[in-house]
Design a protein around this motif. Structure first.
Motif, mmCIF file in Angstrom:
data_model
loop_
_atom_site.group_PDB
_atom_site.id
_atom_site.type_symbol
_atom_site.label_atom_id
_atom_site.label_comp_id
_atom_site.label_asym_id
_atom_site.label_seq_id
_atom_site.Cartn_x
_atom_site.Cartn_y
_atom_site.Cartn_z
ATOM 1 N N VAL A 1 -28.359 -1.128 -29.556
ATOM 2 C CA VAL A 1 -27.504 -0.458 -28.136
ATOM 3 C C VAL A 1 -26.194 -1.460 -27.838
ATOM 4 C CG1 VAL A 1 -30.087 -0.537 -26.849
ATOM 5 C CG2 VAL A 1 -28.654 -2.440 -26.353
ATOM 6 N N GLY A 2 -25.570 -1.919 -28.747
ATOM 7 C CA GLY A 2 -24.293 -1.905 -28.054
ATOM 8 C C GLY A 2 -23.806 -2.667 -29.657
ATOM 9 N N VAL A 3 -22.393 -2.561 -29.951
ATOM 10 C CA VAL A 3 -21.830 -3.394 -30.719
ATOM 11 C C VAL A 3 -20.226 -3.530 -30.742
ATOM 12 C CG1 VAL A 3 -22.617 -1.715 -32.550
ATOM 13 C CG2 VAL A 3 -20.784 -0.323 -31.972
ATOM 14 N N GLY A 4 -19.656 -4.277 -31.403
ATOM 15 C CA GLY A 4 -18.041 -4.507 -31.623
ATOM 16 C C GLY A 4 -18.096 -5.324 -32.669
ATOM 17 N N THR A 5 -16.360 -5.110 -32.395
ATOM 18 C CA THR A 5 -15.311 -5.819 -33.797
ATOM 19 C C THR A 5 -14.137 -6.684 -33.624
ATOM 20 O OG1 THR A 5 -16.413 -4.069 -35.035
ATOM 21 C CG2 THR A 5 -14.965 -4.390 -36.960
ATOM 22 N N LEU A 6 -14.817 -7.363 -34.631
ATOM 23 C CA LEU A 6 -12.917 -8.568 -34.292
ATOM 24 C C LEU A 6 -12.651 -9.012 -36.135
ATOM 25 C CD1 LEU A 6 -10.912 -10.032 -32.663
ATOM 26 C CD2 LEU A 6 -12.357 -12.361 -33.627
ATOM 27 N N GLU B 1 -11.823 -3.740 -31.959
ATOM 28 C CA GLU B 1 -12.351 -2.980 -32.332
ATOM 29 C C GLU B 1 -13.396 -1.742 -32.093
ATOM 30 O OE1 GLU B 1 -10.125 -0.545 -33.725
ATOM 31 O OE2 GLU B 1 -8.223 -1.605 -34.110
ATOM 32 N N ASP B 2 -13.869 -0.516 -32.073
ATOM 33 C CA ASP B 2 -15.218 -0.285 -31.676
ATOM 34 C C ASP B 2 -16.335 -0.426 -31.423
ATOM 35 O OD1 ASP B 2 -13.949 1.342 -33.961
ATOM 36 O OD2 ASP B 2 -14.517 0.007 -35.545
ATOM 37 N N ILE B 3 -15.592 -0.602 -29.547
ATOM 38 C CA ILE B 3 -16.889 -1.559 -28.738
ATOM 39 C C ILE B 3 -17.168 -0.499 -28.536
ATOM 40 C CG2 ILE B 3 -16.915 -2.481 -26.458
ATOM 41 C CD1 ILE B 3 -15.187 -4.234 -28.606
ATOM 42 N N ALA B 4 -18.203 -0.536 -28.391
ATOM 43 C CA ALA B 4 -19.817 1.382 -28.407
ATOM 44 C C ALA B 4 -20.938 0.329 -27.274
ATOM 45 C CB ALA B 4 -19.577 2.332 -28.651
ATOM 46 N N ILE C 1 -18.696 -6.376 -21.493
ATOM 47 C CA ILE C 1 -18.213 -7.215 -20.848
ATOM 48 C C ILE C 1 -18.633 -8.243 -21.719
ATOM 49 C CG2 ILE C 1 -18.047 -8.995 -18.690
ATOM 50 C CD1 ILE C 1 -18.195 -6.890 -17.062
ATOM 51 N N LYS C 2 -19.961 -8.630 -21.839
ATOM 52 C CA LYS C 2 -20.583 -9.894 -22.512
ATOM 53 C C LYS C 2 -19.767 -9.138 -24.932
ATOM 54 C CE LYS C 2 -23.962 -11.443 -20.282
ATOM 55 N NZ LYS C 2 -23.536 -10.180 -18.466
ATOM 56 N N ILE C 3 -19.848 -7.937 -24.990
ATOM 57 C CA ILE C 3 -19.539 -7.989 -26.272
ATOM 58 C C ILE C 3 -17.750 -8.409 -26.473
ATOM 59 C CG2 ILE C 3 -18.467 -5.713 -28.044
ATOM 60 C CD1 ILE C 3 -21.436 -4.629 -26.633
ATOM 61 N N ILE C 4 -16.599 -8.073 -25.666
ATOM 62 C CA ILE C 4 -15.508 -9.039 -25.309
ATOM 63 C C ILE C 4 -15.750 -9.807 -24.878
ATOM 64 C CG2 ILE C 4 -13.684 -8.537 -23.982
ATOM 65 C CD1 ILE C 4 -14.320 -5.772 -25.564
ATOM 66 N N GLY C 5 -16.667 -10.932 -24.598
ATOM 67 C CA GLY C 5 -16.603 -11.886 -24.808
ATOM 68 C C GLY C 5 -17.195 -12.992 -25.545
ATOM 69 N N ALA C 6 -17.862 -11.920 -26.421
ATOM 70 C CA ALA C 6 -18.129 -12.614 -27.538
ATOM 71 C C ALA C 6 -17.552 -12.256 -29.058
ATOM 72 C CB ALA C 6 -19.390 -12.231 -28.101
#
Length: 172
Positions: free
Chosen positions: A86-91, A108-111, A123-128
């Protein structure tokens, strides 16, 4: 046979503090091959054009990234009861010559799936991803966003540092 639950990167890069602050219905973890069937690409489709990616092509891309440890960190938030992403993000970690051969993290690709938006998962994805960047030794994380998303990233501790420029190329 390929282990479909093998993570893209070691789970030691997942922030325990952020994981513990997620509602118990969610789990934060690295991308795994089984996420192809768990809706990973569907979440990205809420962000941008994904195209028609076969499971074989997804596996090739995953294995390419996994072979480059320390460069690709794709995380997912999974809804535990259903196994749905249900949520994704890339570093993506870039090696530089400046700053004493420093490292820069590119977010990249925060969704977040439309059904899960408004629950502070972004916000949790960015923090991670920030946790991973610090842990790997990046001197900064950077990201590009559209003007209508700027305030979200300000809430995550980011500030406007200039303009994004782009030049697109035809596939031919």
């Amino acid at each position: 046979m390929t282990d479909m639950s093998a993570p893209l990167f070691p789970t030691s890069f997942i922030c325990p503090d952020i994981s513990s602050k997620l509602a118990p219905v969610y789990s934060l973890r690295p991308l795994q091959l089984s996420d192809y069937k768990a809706g990973f690409l569907d979440v990205l489709k809420d962000l941008t054009t994904v195209g028609d990616i076969t499971e074989e092509r997804f596996t090739e891309q995953f294995e390419y990234m996994r072979a480059r440890q320390g460069e690709y960190f794709v995380i997912v938030i999974e809804k535990v009861a259903t196994g749905e992403v249900v949520g994704v993000g890339t570093l993506l970690v870039e090696r530089k010559f400046i700053h004493e051969c420093g490292l820069v993290g590119h977010i990249e690709d925060i969704a977040v799936a439309k059904s899960e938006q408004g629950k502070k998962l972004g916000i949790k994805i960015i923090g991670a991803l920030d946790f991973i960047g610090k842990k790997i030794g990046c001197y900064k994380n950077i990201l590009d966003c559209s003007p209508h998303n700027e305030q979200f990233y300000v809430k995550c501790g980011y500030s406007n540092a200039g303009f994004e420029m782009t030049k697109r190329f035809d596939k031919s």
